[in-house]
Motif scaffolding. Structure first.
Motif, PDB file in Angstrom:
ATOM      1  N   ALA A 154       0.812  -1.226   0.000  1.00  0.00           N
ATOM      2  CA  ALA A 154       0.000   0.000   0.000  1.00  0.00           C
ATOM      3  C   ALA A 154       0.841   1.270   0.000  1.00  0.00           C
ATOM      4  O   ALA A 154       0.295   2.371  -0.160  1.00  0.00           O
ATOM      5  CB  ALA A 154      -0.935   0.006   1.202  1.00  0.00           C
ATOM      6  N   ALA A 155       2.158   1.159   0.203  1.00  0.00           N
ATOM      7  CA  ALA A 155       3.002   2.355   0.249  1.00  0.00           C
ATOM      8  C   ALA A 155       2.983   3.076  -1.095  1.00  0.00           C
ATOM      9  O   ALA A 155       3.063   2.446  -2.153  1.00  0.00           O
ATOM     10  CB  ALA A 155       4.436   1.967   0.616  1.00  0.00           C
ATOM     11  N   GLY A 156       2.889   4.387  -1.049  1.00  0.00           N
ATOM     12  CA  GLY A 156       2.894   5.165  -2.291  1.00  0.00           C
ATOM     13  C   GLY A 156       2.795   6.647  -1.998  1.00  0.00           C
ATOM     14  O   GLY A 156       2.573   7.063  -0.849  1.00  0.00           O
ATOM     15  N   VAL A 157       2.976   7.434  -3.039  1.00  0.00           N
ATOM     16  CA  VAL A 157       2.820   8.879  -2.924  1.00  0.00           C
ATOM     17  C   VAL A 157       1.842   9.354  -3.986  1.00  0.00           C
ATOM     18  O   VAL A 157       1.679   8.724  -5.036  1.00  0.00           O
ATOM     19  CB  VAL A 157       4.169   9.623  -3.074  1.00  0.00           C
ATOM     20  N   SER A 158       1.184  10.461  -3.711  1.00  0.00           N
ATOM     21  CA  SER A 158       0.187  11.021  -4.616  1.00  0.00           C
ATOM     22  C   SER A 158       0.692  12.348  -5.196  1.00  0.00           C
ATOM     23  O   SER A 158       1.765  12.831  -4.814  1.00  0.00           O
ATOM     24  CB  SER A 158      -1.135  11.207  -3.866  1.00  0.00           C
ATOM     25  N   PRO A 159      -0.043  12.946  -6.130  1.00  0.00           N
ATOM     26  CA  PRO A 159       0.478  14.103  -6.869  1.00  0.00           C
ATOM     27  C   PRO A 159       0.916  15.292  -6.044  1.00  0.00           C
ATOM     28  O   PRO A 159       1.816  16.030  -6.455  1.00  0.00           O
ATOM     29  CB  PRO A 159      -0.696  14.473  -7.788  1.00  0.00           C
ATOM     30  N   THR A 160       0.313  15.521  -4.876  1.00  0.00           N
ATOM     31  CA  THR A 160       0.702  16.683  -4.071  1.00  0.00           C
ATOM     32  C   THR A 160       1.896  16.395  -3.168  1.00  0.00           C
ATOM     33  O   THR A 160       2.391  17.297  -2.489  1.00  0.00           O
ATOM     34  CB  THR A 160      -0.469  17.156  -3.187  1.00  0.00           C
ATOM     35  N   MET A 161       2.368  15.170  -3.156  1.00  0.00           N
ATOM     36  CA  MET A 161       3.374  14.764  -2.174  1.00  0.00           C
ATOM     37  C   MET A 161       4.804  14.768  -2.703  1.00  0.00           C
ATOM     38  O   MET A 161       5.752  14.678  -1.909  1.00  0.00           O
ATOM     39  CB  MET A 161       3.047  13.360  -1.648  1.00  0.00           C
ATOM     40  N   ALA A 162       4.997  14.835  -4.010  1.00  0.00           N
ATOM     41  CA  ALA A 162       6.345  14.672  -4.560  1.00  0.00           C
ATOM     42  C   ALA A 162       6.394  15.178  -5.988  1.00  0.00           C
ATOM     43  O   ALA A 162       5.357  15.467  -6.599  1.00  0.00           O
ATOM     44  CB  ALA A 162       6.745  13.195  -4.514  1.00  0.00           C
ATOM     45  N   ASP A 163       7.624  15.271  -6.532  1.00  0.00           N
ATOM     46  CA  ASP A 163       7.761  15.623  -7.946  1.00  0.00           C
ATOM     47  C   ASP A 163       7.599  14.372  -8.799  1.00  0.00           C
ATOM     48  O   ASP A 163       7.436  13.257  -8.295  1.00  0.00           O
ATOM     49  CB  ASP A 163       9.095  16.321  -8.213  1.00  0.00           C
ATOM     50  N   TRP A 164       7.631  14.551 -10.116  1.00  0.00           N
ATOM     51  CA  TRP A 164       7.307  13.448 -11.009  1.00  0.00           C
ATOM     52  C   TRP A 164       8.278  12.283 -10.891  1.00  0.00           C
ATOM     53  O   TRP A 164       7.875  11.121 -10.967  1.00  0.00           O
ATOM     54  CB  TRP A 164       7.233  13.937 -12.455  1.00  0.00           C
ATOM     55  N   ARG A 165       9.548  12.581 -10.657  1.00  0.00           N
ATOM     56  CA  ARG A 165      10.531  11.509 -10.549  1.00  0.00           C
ATOM     57  C   ARG A 165      10.277  10.653  -9.297  1.00  0.00           C
ATOM     58  O   ARG A 165      10.353   9.419  -9.343  1.00  0.00           O
ATOM     59  CB  ARG A 165      11.952  12.088 -10.503  1.00  0.00           C
ATOM     60  N   ARG A 166      10.005  11.300  -8.203  1.00  0.00           N
ATOM     61  CA  ARG A 166       9.739  10.575  -6.969  1.00  0.00           C
ATOM     62  C   ARG A 166       8.460   9.746  -7.095  1.00  0.00           C
ATOM     63  O   ARG A 166       8.379   8.616  -6.595  1.00  0.00           O
ATOM     64  CB  ARG A 166       9.628  11.559  -5.809  1.00  0.00           C
ATOM     65  N   ILE A 167       7.453  10.293  -7.750  1.00  0.00           N
ATOM     66  CA  ILE A 167       6.200   9.560  -7.938  1.00  0.00           C
ATOM     67  C   ILE A 167       6.442   8.269  -8.700  1.00  0.00           C
ATOM     68  O   ILE A 167       5.995   7.187  -8.295  1.00  0.00           O
ATOM     69  CB  ILE A 167       5.162  10.446  -8.655  1.00  0.00           C
ATOM     70  N   PHE A 168       7.158   8.334  -9.808  1.00  0.00           N
ATOM     71  CA  PHE A 168       7.453   7.115 -10.561  1.00  0.00           C
ATOM     72  C   PHE A 168       8.306   6.152  -9.740  1.00  0.00           C
ATOM     73  O   PHE A 168       8.089   4.932  -9.765  1.00  0.00           O
ATOM     74  CB  PHE A 168       8.178   7.456 -11.865  1.00  0.00           C
ATOM     75  N   THR A 169       9.287   6.698  -9.031  1.00  0.00           N
ATOM     76  CA  THR A 169      10.198   5.844  -8.276  1.00  0.00           C
ATOM     77  C   THR A 169       9.476   5.086  -7.173  1.00  0.00           C
ATOM     78  O   THR A 169       9.697   3.884  -6.972  1.00  0.00           O
ATOM     79  CB  THR A 169      11.336   6.691  -7.676  1.00  0.00           C
ATOM     80  N   VAL A 170       8.590   5.763  -6.448  1.00  0.00           N
ATOM     81  CA  VAL A 170       7.879   5.122  -5.346  1.00  0.00           C
ATOM     82  C   VAL A 170       6.740   4.247  -5.849  1.00  0.00           C
ATOM     83  O   VAL A 170       6.592   3.083  -5.440  1.00  0.00           O
ATOM     84  CB  VAL A 170       7.340   6.179  -4.358  1.00  0.00           C
ATOM     85  N   ASP A 171       5.914   4.800  -6.741  1.00  0.00           N
ATOM     86  CA  ASP A 171       4.664   4.124  -7.085  1.00  0.00           C
ATOM     87  C   ASP A 171       4.829   2.995  -8.094  1.00  0.00           C
ATOM     88  O   ASP A 171       4.061   2.027  -8.065  1.00  0.00           O
ATOM     89  CB  ASP A 171       3.652   5.140  -7.623  1.00  0.00           C
ATOM     90  N   LEU A 172       5.809   3.086  -8.970  1.00  0.00           N
ATOM     91  CA  LEU A 172       5.987   2.037  -9.974  1.00  0.00           C
ATOM     92  C   LEU A 172       7.281   1.258  -9.791  1.00  0.00           C
ATOM     93  O   LEU A 172       7.260   0.035  -9.646  1.00  0.00           O
ATOM     94  CB  LEU A 172       5.926   2.638 -11.381  1.00  0.00           C
TER      95      LEU A 172
END
Length: 276
Positions: free
Chosen positions: A86-104
């Motif tokens: 369930a760990a992940g970040v959403s659009p207001t929590m990080a920049d695009w690189r961090r979002i891809f790194t965490v979520d995918l």
């Protein structure tokens, strides 16, 4: 043999709700979270209720060495039975690189790290999102090919080249990352099958959590989605966790390689409106 469950993002929200649902399904739950105070308190609360041993495991899911430590601890404890990621970040929590790194990327890395421990009956559910289903633009073939290779060492550069500067919009990055999760599950189901193990994704709609509230404040479309949801309300973390628990259970033993949409009918309503 002791059965082991792993829940990431287990300190709060939907991750904590998933950990609670694993009581009775496994003997020990490794509760993974990057916040030591939160996850330690959550593990103590779960253990105090009886029925399961809950052990906190402090980890940033993007840390490869930490993932190796997690796999080692699972092997020490017993047989890997369930994983709820369930760990992940959403659009207001990080920049695009961090979002891809965490979520995918981290989703794929976690699955890769735990795959050698999979045995007959092991099941994994990874969190995706309703977002790719309601996003109006379909990625082209080049972008999809990049999404299908999230562990490539130059993945971030490749997705930036395939999509262009629009990828820096965190909403788009989140949508594509979660689409990548959907597609990863198809591939991973094929890899896990010979071991008798399974994987699915779950795609929550608008859920009443602190993270969801933060997104709603920044993105008015969230309120409109709730208005268009046939049930006319937000979902609850426990409602998503119940679906996850079923997908991880033996009762769902033939459920594999698909996404489970838990959105109160929002996507159905949007499809009806557009005639799709």
């Amino acid at each position: 043999m002791t059965t082991v469950g792993v829940v990431t993002g287990a300190g709060r929200g939907m991750g904590l709700a998933c950990a609670r649902e694993l009581v009775g399904q496994v003997d020990t739950v490794l509760m993974v979270d990057r916040d030591p105070e939160t996850v330690t308190a959550a593990a103590a609360e779960l253990s105090a209720g009886g029925g399961v041993v809950a052990e906190p495991f402090v980890l940033d899911v993007t840390d490869d060495d930490g993932l190796a430590r997690l796999a080692k601890r699972v092997a020490e404890l017993g047989t890997l039975r369930s994983i709820a990621h369930a760990a992940g970040v959403s659009p207001t929590m990080a920049d695009w690189r961090r979002i891809f790194t965490v979520d995918l990327v981290a989703t794929a890395r976690l699955a890769e790290t735990l795959r050698p421990l999979a045995v007959e009956g092991t099941a994994m559910v990874v969190f995706a999102s309703m977002s790719p289903m309601v996003y109006p633009k379909t990625p082209d073939v080049a972008a999809l090919a990049v999404l299908d290779d999230p562990l490539h060492e130059e993945f971030l550069d490749h997705i930036r080249a395939a999509v262009g500067p629009d990828i820096e919009d965190t909403g788009m990055a989140y949508t594509l990352a979660k689409l990548g999760v959907h597609r990863f599950v198809w591939q991973e189901a094929v890899r896990l099958g010979p071991a008798g193990a399974r994987i699915c994704s779950v795609s929550p709609g608008v859920i009443d959590t602190p993270q969801g509230e933060q997104e709603a404040e920044a993105h008015p479309i969230m309120a409109r989605l709730v208005e268009q949801t046939p049930l006319r309300r937000k979902g609850h973390a426990e409602e998503v966790a119940t679906v996850v628990a079923f997908a991880l259970s033996d009762r769902a033993g033939f459920l594999n390689g698909i996404d489970l949409l838990v959105d109160g009918g929002c996507y159905a309503a949007l499809r009806t409106q557009t005639g799709r």
